[in-house]
Motif scaffolding. Structure first.
Motif, mmCIF file in Angstrom:
data_model
loop_
_atom_site.group_PDB
_atom_site.id
_atom_site.type_symbol
_atom_site.label_atom_id
_atom_site.label_comp_id
_atom_site.label_asym_id
_atom_site.label_seq_id
_atom_site.Cartn_x
_atom_site.Cartn_y
_atom_site.Cartn_z
ATOM 1 N N CYS A 17 22.136 38.591 32.888
ATOM 2 C CA CYS A 17 23.449 38.886 33.458
ATOM 3 C C CYS A 17 24.346 39.532 32.411
ATOM 4 N N THR A 18 25.025 40.568 32.814
ATOM 5 C CA THR A 18 25.978 41.214 31.916
ATOM 6 C C THR A 18 27.309 40.466 32.000
ATOM 7 N N LYS A 19 28.164 40.777 31.069
ATOM 8 C CA LYS A 19 29.514 40.206 31.070
ATOM 9 C C LYS A 19 30.218 40.545 32.381
ATOM 10 N N GLU A 20 29.999 41.778 32.846
ATOM 11 C CA GLU A 20 30.607 42.245 34.099
ATOM 12 C C GLU A 20 30.089 41.434 35.292
ATOM 13 N N ASP A 21 28.782 41.140 35.308
ATOM 14 C CA ASP A 21 28.193 40.344 36.390
ATOM 15 C C ASP A 21 28.807 38.951 36.422
ATOM 16 N N LYS A 22 28.958 38.351 35.264
ATOM 17 C CA LYS A 22 29.547 37.005 35.190
ATOM 18 C C LYS A 22 31.001 37.030 35.663
ATOM 19 N N TYR A 23 31.737 38.079 35.248
ATOM 20 C CA TYR A 23 33.123 38.224 35.682
ATOM 21 C C TYR A 23 33.185 38.345 37.198
ATOM 22 N N ASN A 24 32.369 39.223 37.785
ATOM 23 C CA ASN A 24 32.372 39.444 39.232
ATOM 24 C C ASN A 24 32.023 38.164 39.983
ATOM 25 N N ALA A 25 31.046 37.418 39.495
ATOM 26 C CA ALA A 25 30.655 36.159 40.143
ATOM 27 C C ALA A 25 31.801 35.151 40.079
ATOM 28 N N ASN A 26 32.515 35.123 38.968
ATOM 29 C CA ASN A 26 33.633 34.201 38.784
ATOM 30 C C ASN A 26 34.803 34.544 39.704
ATOM 31 N N GLN A 27 35.003 35.831 39.980
ATOM 32 C CA GLN A 27 36.135 36.282 40.788
ATOM 33 C C GLN A 27 35.895 36.188 42.288
ATOM 34 N N LYS A 28 34.646 36.046 42.682
ATOM 35 C CA LYS A 28 34.260 36.143 44.090
ATOM 36 C C LYS A 28 35.049 35.223 45.022
ATOM 37 N N ASN A 29 35.280 33.983 44.630
ATOM 38 C CA ASN A 29 35.941 33.021 45.516
ATOM 39 C C ASN A 29 37.432 32.863 45.239
ATOM 40 N N LYS A 30 37.999 33.744 44.432
ATOM 41 C CA LYS A 30 39.420 33.652 44.113
ATOM 42 C C LYS A 30 40.238 34.515 45.064
ATOM 43 N N THR A 31 41.468 34.077 45.310
ATOM 44 C CA THR A 31 42.382 34.878 46.123
ATOM 45 C C THR A 31 42.867 36.071 45.302
ATOM 46 N N SER A 32 43.441 37.036 45.974
ATOM 47 C CA SER A 32 43.981 38.210 45.283
ATOM 48 C C SER A 32 45.044 37.807 44.270
ATOM 49 N N LEU A 33 45.902 36.887 44.651
ATOM 50 C CA LEU A 33 46.953 36.438 43.746
ATOM 51 C C LEU A 33 46.358 35.722 42.530
ATOM 52 N N GLU A 34 45.342 34.904 42.738
ATOM 53 C CA GLU A 34 44.686 34.223 41.620
ATOM 54 C C GLU A 34 44.058 35.226 40.654
ATOM 55 N N LYS A 35 43.485 36.305 41.183
ATOM 56 C CA LYS A 35 42.896 37.338 40.324
ATOM 57 C C LYS A 35 43.961 37.987 39.447
ATOM 58 N N LEU A 36 45.134 38.267 40.035
ATOM 59 C CA LEU A 36 46.213 38.868 39.255
ATOM 60 C C LEU A 36 46.734 37.900 38.201
ATOM 61 N N ILE A 37 46.907 36.655 38.580
ATOM 62 C CA ILE A 37 47.397 35.641 37.641
ATOM 63 C C ILE A 37 46.408 35.459 36.494
ATOM 64 N N ASP A 38 45.125 35.354 36.816
ATOM 65 C CA ASP A 38 44.101 35.210 35.774
ATOM 66 C C ASP A 38 44.116 36.400 34.822
ATOM 67 N N GLY A 39 44.192 37.596 35.382
ATOM 68 C CA GLY A 39 44.214 38.793 34.548
ATOM 69 C C GLY A 39 45.443 38.850 33.664
ATOM 70 N N ASN A 40 46.592 38.457 34.215
ATOM 71 C CA ASN A 40 47.817 38.458 33.425
ATOM 72 C C ASN A 40 47.741 37.416 32.306
ATOM 73 N N GLN A 41 47.128 36.284 32.585
ATOM 74 C CA GLN A 41 46.940 35.266 31.537
ATOM 75 C C GLN A 41 46.049 35.805 30.417
ATOM 76 N N ARG A 42 44.992 36.518 30.779
ATOM 77 C CA ARG A 42 44.133 37.122 29.756
ATOM 78 C C ARG A 42 44.942 38.100 28.909
ATOM 79 N N PHE A 43 45.782 38.911 29.560
ATOM 80 C CA PHE A 43 46.618 39.869 28.838
ATOM 81 C C PHE A 43 47.567 39.144 27.892
#
Length: 147
Positions: A17-43
Motif C-alpha cells: 500500500c502506498t501512502k496515498e492508498d492508506k490516506y484514501n482508505a482512512n478518508q473513506k468513511n469521513k464526512t466532507s466537513l471531517e475531511k476539511l477539519i483533518d486537513g486543516n489540522q495537518r496544515f
C-alpha cells in the motif's frame, strides 16, 4: 500455519500500500466537513501530506471530477483552500473572487457543483483584513452618512 500465512498476507498487503492508498482508505468513511477539519489540522500542525497532488490524480480526474466540498473564498493570494485544507486535485470545487461575494455567475457555479457533481458541503471561507470587504463596508458607511 494458517495464522502465520494470514500475518504474512497482511504484512505484504500493508507493504504494497502506498501512502496515498492508506490516506484514501482512512478518508473513506469521513464526512466532507471531517475531511476539511483533518486537513486543516495537518496544515496547522505542519504535517501536511499533499494528497492527490500528482500525475495519477490528474489522470484519475480527466474524465470527470468528484469534489467533496465547494469552497467560496477570496481571491487574496494568502487564502488558498487546497493548501489550508491539505487537499489536492479533484477534492475541492473552488470559487474565488474579491471578498467572496457571490454573484449570479458564482451562484451558477455553486449550483453546478451541487446538482451535477453531487457535492454535499458548501463553505464560505473568509479571512481577516479583507480589503474587498473593507472597501464594501466603507462604501456602505459613506452612503449612510450622506442620508
Amino acid at each position: 500455519m494458517k495464522k502465520s500465512f494470514l500475518i504474512l498476507l497482511i504484512l505484504l498487503t500493508s507493504i504494497g500500500c502506498t501512502k496515498e492508498d492508506k490516506y484514501n482508505a482512512n478518508q473513506k468513511n469521513k464526512t466532507s466537513l471531517e475531511k476539511l477539519i483533518d486537513g486543516n489540522q495537518r496544515f496547522l500542525n505542519e504535517k501536511t501530506i499533499h494528497p492527490h497532488q500528482n500525475k495519477k490524480s490528474v489522470l484519475d480526474n480527466q474524465n470527470g471530477q468528484h469534489p467533496f466540498a465547494v469552497i467560496v473564498t477570496c481571491s487574496d493570494s494568502r487564502v488558498a483552500p487546497e493548501i489550508l485544507f491539505d487537499q489536492g486535485i479533484g477534492d475541492l470545487f473552488v470559487i474565488r473572487n474579491a471578498g467572496n461575494l457571490i454573484s449570479d455567475i458564482d451562484m451558477g457555479s455553486i449550483e453546478y457543483a451541487v446538482e451535477h457533481l453531487h457535492t454535499k458541503l458548501i463553505v464560505v471561507l473568509g479571512h481577516t483584513e479583507c480589503g474587498a470587504i473593507k472597501a464594501y463596508a466603507g462604501d456602505k458607511n459613506n452612503d449612510y452618512k450622506k442620508h
